[in-house]
Design a protein around this motif. Structure first.
Motif, PDB file in Angstrom:
ATOM      1  N   PRO A 192      -7.202  40.268 -38.147  1.00  0.00           N
ATOM      2  CA  PRO A 192      -6.814  41.461 -38.903  1.00  0.00           C
ATOM      3  C   PRO A 192      -8.011  42.332 -39.269  1.00  0.00           C
ATOM      4  N   VAL A 193      -7.834  43.637 -39.119  1.00  0.00           N
ATOM      5  CA  VAL A 193      -8.835  44.600 -39.571  1.00  0.00           C
ATOM      6  C   VAL A 193      -8.090  45.750 -40.243  1.00  0.00           C
ATOM      7  N   GLU A 194      -8.821  46.497 -41.050  1.00  0.00           N
ATOM      8  CA  GLU A 194      -8.243  47.717 -41.618  1.00  0.00           C
ATOM      9  C   GLU A 194      -8.309  48.799 -40.532  1.00  0.00           C
ATOM     10  N   ALA A 195      -7.137  49.267 -40.113  1.00  0.00           N
ATOM     11  CA  ALA A 195      -7.101  50.321 -39.090  1.00  0.00           C
ATOM     12  C   ALA A 195      -7.361  51.659 -39.763  1.00  0.00           C
ATOM     13  N   LEU A 196      -8.445  52.324 -39.367  1.00  0.00           N
ATOM     14  CA  LEU A 196      -8.800  53.624 -39.947  1.00  0.00           C
ATOM     15  C   LEU A 196      -8.131  54.748 -39.175  1.00  0.00           C
ATOM     16  N   TYR A 197      -7.771  54.449 -37.947  1.00  0.00           N
ATOM     17  CA  TYR A 197      -6.959  55.343 -37.112  1.00  0.00           C
ATOM     18  C   TYR A 197      -6.258  54.441 -36.105  1.00  0.00           C
ATOM     19  N   GLU A 198      -5.032  54.783 -35.768  1.00  0.00           N
ATOM     20  CA  GLU A 198      -4.319  54.000 -34.760  1.00  0.00           C
ATOM     21  C   GLU A 198      -3.270  54.867 -34.097  1.00  0.00           C
ATOM     22  N   ASP A 199      -3.165  54.733 -32.784  1.00  0.00           N
ATOM     23  CA  ASP A 199      -2.020  55.312 -32.079  1.00  0.00           C
ATOM     24  C   ASP A 199      -1.540  54.275 -31.071  1.00  0.00           C
ATOM     25  N   ASP A 200      -0.702  54.677 -30.128  1.00  0.00           N
ATOM     26  CA  ASP A 200      -0.130  53.686 -29.204  1.00  0.00           C
ATOM     27  C   ASP A 200      -1.205  52.984 -28.378  1.00  0.00           C
ATOM     28  N   ASN A 201      -2.289  53.685 -28.093  1.00  0.00           N
ATOM     29  CA  ASN A 201      -3.281  53.176 -27.131  1.00  0.00           C
ATOM     30  C   ASN A 201      -4.645  52.844 -27.707  1.00  0.00           C
ATOM     31  N   PHE A 202      -4.918  53.267 -28.945  1.00  0.00           N
ATOM     32  CA  PHE A 202      -6.255  53.093 -29.525  1.00  0.00           C
ATOM     33  C   PHE A 202      -6.170  52.634 -30.973  1.00  0.00           C
ATOM     34  N   ILE A 203      -7.232  51.955 -31.402  1.00  0.00           N
ATOM     35  CA  ILE A 203      -7.339  51.584 -32.821  1.00  0.00           C
ATOM     36  C   ILE A 203      -8.809  51.708 -33.240  1.00  0.00           C
ATOM     37  N   PRO A 255     -24.009  55.256 -42.908  1.00  0.00           N
ATOM     38  CA  PRO A 255     -23.037  55.131 -44.002  1.00  0.00           C
ATOM     39  C   PRO A 255     -21.595  55.026 -43.496  1.00  0.00           C
ATOM     40  N   VAL A 256     -21.288  55.749 -42.424  1.00  0.00           N
ATOM     41  CA  VAL A 256     -19.992  55.577 -41.751  1.00  0.00           C
ATOM     42  C   VAL A 256     -20.277  55.093 -40.334  1.00  0.00           C
ATOM     43  N   HIS A 257     -19.752  53.956 -39.979  1.00  0.00           N
ATOM     44  CA  HIS A 257     -19.925  53.421 -38.612  1.00  0.00           C
ATOM     45  C   HIS A 257     -18.620  52.737 -38.218  1.00  0.00           C
ATOM     46  N   VAL A 258     -17.920  53.420 -37.338  1.00  0.00           N
ATOM     47  CA  VAL A 258     -16.567  52.978 -36.947  1.00  0.00           C
ATOM     48  C   VAL A 258     -16.535  52.793 -35.442  1.00  0.00           C
ATOM     49  N   LEU A 259     -15.762  51.827 -35.002  1.00  0.00           N
ATOM     50  CA  LEU A 259     -15.547  51.591 -33.570  1.00  0.00           C
ATOM     51  C   LEU A 259     -14.123  51.974 -33.218  1.00  0.00           C
ATOM     52  N   LEU A 260     -13.986  52.704 -32.150  1.00  0.00           N
ATOM     53  CA  LEU A 260     -12.668  53.084 -31.633  1.00  0.00           C
ATOM     54  C   LEU A 260     -12.504  52.405 -30.276  1.00  0.00           C
ATOM     55  N   ILE A 261     -11.439  51.646 -30.125  1.00  0.00           N
ATOM     56  CA  ILE A 261     -11.258  50.885 -28.880  1.00  0.00           C
ATOM     57  C   ILE A 261      -9.884  51.135 -28.279  1.00  0.00           C
ATOM     58  N   PRO A 262      -9.792  51.075 -26.938  1.00  0.00           N
ATOM     59  CA  PRO A 262      -8.466  51.065 -26.332  1.00  0.00           C
ATOM     60  C   PRO A 262      -7.820  49.710 -26.596  1.00  0.00           C
ATOM     61  N   LYS A 263      -6.505  49.693 -26.692  1.00  0.00           N
ATOM     62  CA  LYS A 263      -5.829  48.417 -26.944  1.00  0.00           C
ATOM     63  C   LYS A 263      -5.810  47.543 -25.699  1.00  0.00           C
ATOM     64  N   ALA A 307      -9.284  62.553 -33.706  1.00  0.00           N
ATOM     65  CA  ALA A 307      -8.394  62.164 -34.811  1.00  0.00           C
ATOM     66  C   ALA A 307      -9.103  61.220 -35.775  1.00  0.00           C
ATOM     67  N   THR A 308      -9.919  60.314 -35.221  1.00  0.00           N
ATOM     68  CA  THR A 308     -10.660  59.372 -36.083  1.00  0.00           C
ATOM     69  C   THR A 308     -11.687  60.139 -36.923  1.00  0.00           C
ATOM     70  N   ALA A 309     -12.398  61.068 -36.292  1.00  0.00           N
ATOM     71  CA  ALA A 309     -13.389  61.874 -37.029  1.00  0.00           C
ATOM     72  C   ALA A 309     -12.708  62.648 -38.162  1.00  0.00           C
ATOM     73  N   LYS A 310     -11.538  63.182 -37.883  1.00  0.00           N
ATOM     74  CA  LYS A 310     -10.800  63.909 -38.942  1.00  0.00           C
ATOM     75  C   LYS A 310     -10.386  62.954 -40.050  1.00  0.00           C
ATOM     76  N   ALA A 311      -9.872  61.794 -39.680  1.00  0.00           N
ATOM     77  CA  ALA A 311      -9.399  60.818 -40.686  1.00  0.00           C
ATOM     78  C   ALA A 311     -10.543  60.356 -41.576  1.00  0.00           C
ATOM     79  N   LEU A 312     -11.768  60.354 -41.034  1.00  0.00           N
ATOM     80  CA  LEU A 312     -12.932  59.885 -41.796  1.00  0.00           C
ATOM     81  C   LEU A 312     -13.687  61.035 -42.457  1.00  0.00           C
ATOM     82  N   ASN A 313     -13.155  62.247 -42.348  1.00  0.00           N
ATOM     83  CA  ASN A 313     -13.799  63.429 -42.943  1.00  0.00           C
ATOM     84  C   ASN A 313     -15.201  63.670 -42.398  1.00  0.00           C
TER      85      ASN A 313
END
Ligand code: AMP
Length: 113
Positions: free
Chosen positions: A16-27, A37-45, A69-75
């Motif tokens: 389990p992880v906290e999903a900061l962005y998710e759609d059908d194909n990516f998380i 200060p902000v370091h996020v990984l975006l991966i295909p499922k 979308a992830t950049a927007k969600a993270l401001n």
């Protein structure tokens, strides 16, 4: 799904992880060793080893939409951010499941070391 792939386990929610962005194909989720200060990984499922194996046009286009979308969600949009894809040994890739790093919250030096 590739056995023993940590990011496949995250994508399938076996880990389990906290999903900061998710759609059908990516998380997107936080990197466990943040380099900014902000370091996020975006991966295909689906399991794709490196950017060189990314060939599905829907996933190619979807990956850029998901970065946006992830950049927007993270401001991160107003101040800016860096997105990085490391490829194989000289690129510094350590996890062989395609991932976009999104780094923000501070000024990024160029060139990278
Ligand atoms: P790379 O060197 O481009 O392959 O990046 C792999 C990244 O994955 C590194 O920044 C690691 O800190 C990160 N990482 C590895 N395992 C995990 C995990 N279980 N959860 C979150 N981030 C991870």
């Amino acid at each position: 799904m590739s056995e023993n792939c940590i990011f496949c386990k995250i994508a399938s929610k076996q880990i389990p992880v906290e999903a900061l962005y998710e759609d059908d194909n990516f998380i997107a989720f936080r990197d466990l060793a943040p380099q900014a200060p902000v370091h996020v990984l975006l991966i295909p499922k689906v399991h794709i080893e490196t950017i060189m194996e990314l060939s599905d046009p829907e996933l190619m286009a979807g990956s850029i939409k998901a970065v946006q979308a992830t950049a927007k969600a993270l401001n991160l949009v107003e101040e800016g951010f860096r997105t990085v894809i490391n490829c194989r040994e000289n690129g510094g890739q350590t996890v062989y499941h395609l991932h976009f790093h999104l780094l923000g919250g501070r000024f990024m030096q160029w060139p990278p070391g």
